[in-house]
Structures are given as C-alpha cells and as structure tokens.
Design an enzyme around this catalytic site. Structure first.
Site, PDB file in Angstrom:
ATOM      1  N   GLY A   1      -2.502   0.786  -3.462  1.00  0.00           N
ATOM      2  CA  GLY A   1      -1.254   0.045  -3.311  1.00  0.00           C
ATOM      3  C   GLY A   1      -0.136   0.857  -2.677  1.00  0.00           C
TER       4      GLY A   1
ATOM      5  N   ASP B   1      -5.627  -1.076  -2.114  1.00  0.00           N
ATOM      6  CA  ASP B   1      -6.486  -0.153  -2.857  1.00  0.00           C
ATOM      7  C   ASP B   1      -5.625   0.511  -3.928  1.00  0.00           C
ATOM      8  OD1 ASP B   1      -8.457   1.628  -3.636  1.00  0.00           O
ATOM      9  OD2 ASP B   1      -8.357   2.858  -1.844  1.00  0.00           O
TER      10      ASP B   1
END
Ligand code: 5GP
Ligand code: MG
Length: 178
Positions: A97, A95
């Site tokens: 990260g 998402d």
C-alpha cells in the site's frame, strides 16, 4: 506459469468495479489518473466500461527491481491538471500500500476536490499503511503475479490473464529485448 485469474474472470471483475465506480460518482465528472506502467491494461479496459464524463491522465511510479522492492520514484510530469477535480487513481495492485499511499499524498498537493483509489488486485495480509483502496476487483494470496499489466523485469505485461510465476520462470532471465 500458473493461471490465477483467467481472462473472462478478470473482465467480470473489472466490469463490476466499473459499476461500483459509476454508482459512487453518478454523473459527477471524474479525472482518472493511471499509475504507469502496471495500470495500462486495467486502465484501458476500465475507462471503456465507464459511461460517464471522464478525463484520463497518467503518472509514473517505479519501485521494483525484479521481484525485490526498491526505492519508490514518482513522476508527475505526465499528469493533467487536477485542481478542484474529483480524482480516481487506478493501479494494478495494492501490496504493502505504500505506492498508493504516497501517490494520494502527492496528488493532495495539487488541491483536487477529492481523491479515491481503484486497483485490480489486493494482496491479502500485506498492508503496511492505514488505508484500503476504495475500489478493488480481486483479493489474491501473497504470491508474485504477472500479466494484465503486471510485469517481471518488464516482461509478461501483455498476458490477458493474471498468472503466478513458477520457480522455472523466475530462474530464467526474461528481460526483453535480449
Ligand atoms: P505496494 O507499494 O502496494 O507494495 O506495491 C505496489 C506496486 O508494486 C504495484 O503498483 C506493482 O507495480 C508492484 N507490485 C506489487 N506486488 C506485485 C506483484 O505481485 N507482481 C508485480 N508484477 N508487481 C507487483
Ligand atoms: Mg505499479
């Protein structure tokens, strides 16, 4: 609940990601580390599609409270020895990260030979870190998804497809057991 990626399509995506992984490593022994709890389903399906020398371990992260991000916690006690090993981290979704970035940084301290990452899903346009996953099965829009390992308050992980919760689903308390 709205189906975003149906069961057959999920399996096709995991199979083609497995092929890419196989082509990258050929017969180099690989250590797969699944990020619990969300990766359990993709981990189980992916490893059975990898016809190559393989070890499998897990670590645990948690960062969500409902659909809101909380502070990231990483528990590596469950992890097997990865020193001098080629490591592939498997997670459910990339998402922002931050989870993957922090897990890669942490595993680097154990001196693996290499570290790559594989995720089932990548959310479009959400990245806040300077990396992309090495392998990803699907790009998805910025919606909160559940199923195939992904949860909402620990429910829905067992759904065989990836779905989007609708306002009615979010309104009800789905925490189990009740
Ligand atoms: P990131 O750190 O990349 O923002 O988030 C990664 C973690 O957040 C994932 O491992 C996953 O557990 C959780 N997450 C992010 N987006 C979603 C989502 O849409 N649904 C669910 N169920 N979890 C998510
Ligand atoms: Mg997760």
């Amino acid at each position: 609940m709205r189906v975003l990626i149906d069961e057959a399509t999920v399996h096709e995506g995991v199979a083609s990601m497995a092929n890419e992984i196989r082509e990258t490593y050929v017969d180099t022994p690989l250590t797969i580390i699944g990020v619990l709890t969300g990766s359990v389903v993709v981990l189980a399906d992916l490893i059975r599609k990898l016809d190559m020398p393989l070890r499998v371990g897990v670590l645990q992260t948690s960062s969500y409270d409902g659909t809101q991000r909380g502070k990231l916690k990483i528990n590596v006690d469950l992890m097997l020895d990865i020193r001098n090993r080629h490591v592939l981290i498997v997670d459910d979704i990339f998402d922002t990260g931050h989870t993957m970035h922090e897990v890669i940084e942490l595993l680097g301290e154990f001196e693996p030979a290499s570290v790559r990452s594989a995720v089932l899903l990548v959310k479009t346009g959400k990245k806040e870190v300077a990396m992309d996953p090495d392998f990803a099965a699907f790009d998805i829009p910025d919606e909160f998804v559940v199923g195939y390992g992904l949860d909402y308050n620990d429910a829905y992980r067992h759904l065989p497809f990836v779905g989007v919760l609708e306002p009615d689903d979010l309104a009800e308390d789905r925490k189990w057991p009740d």
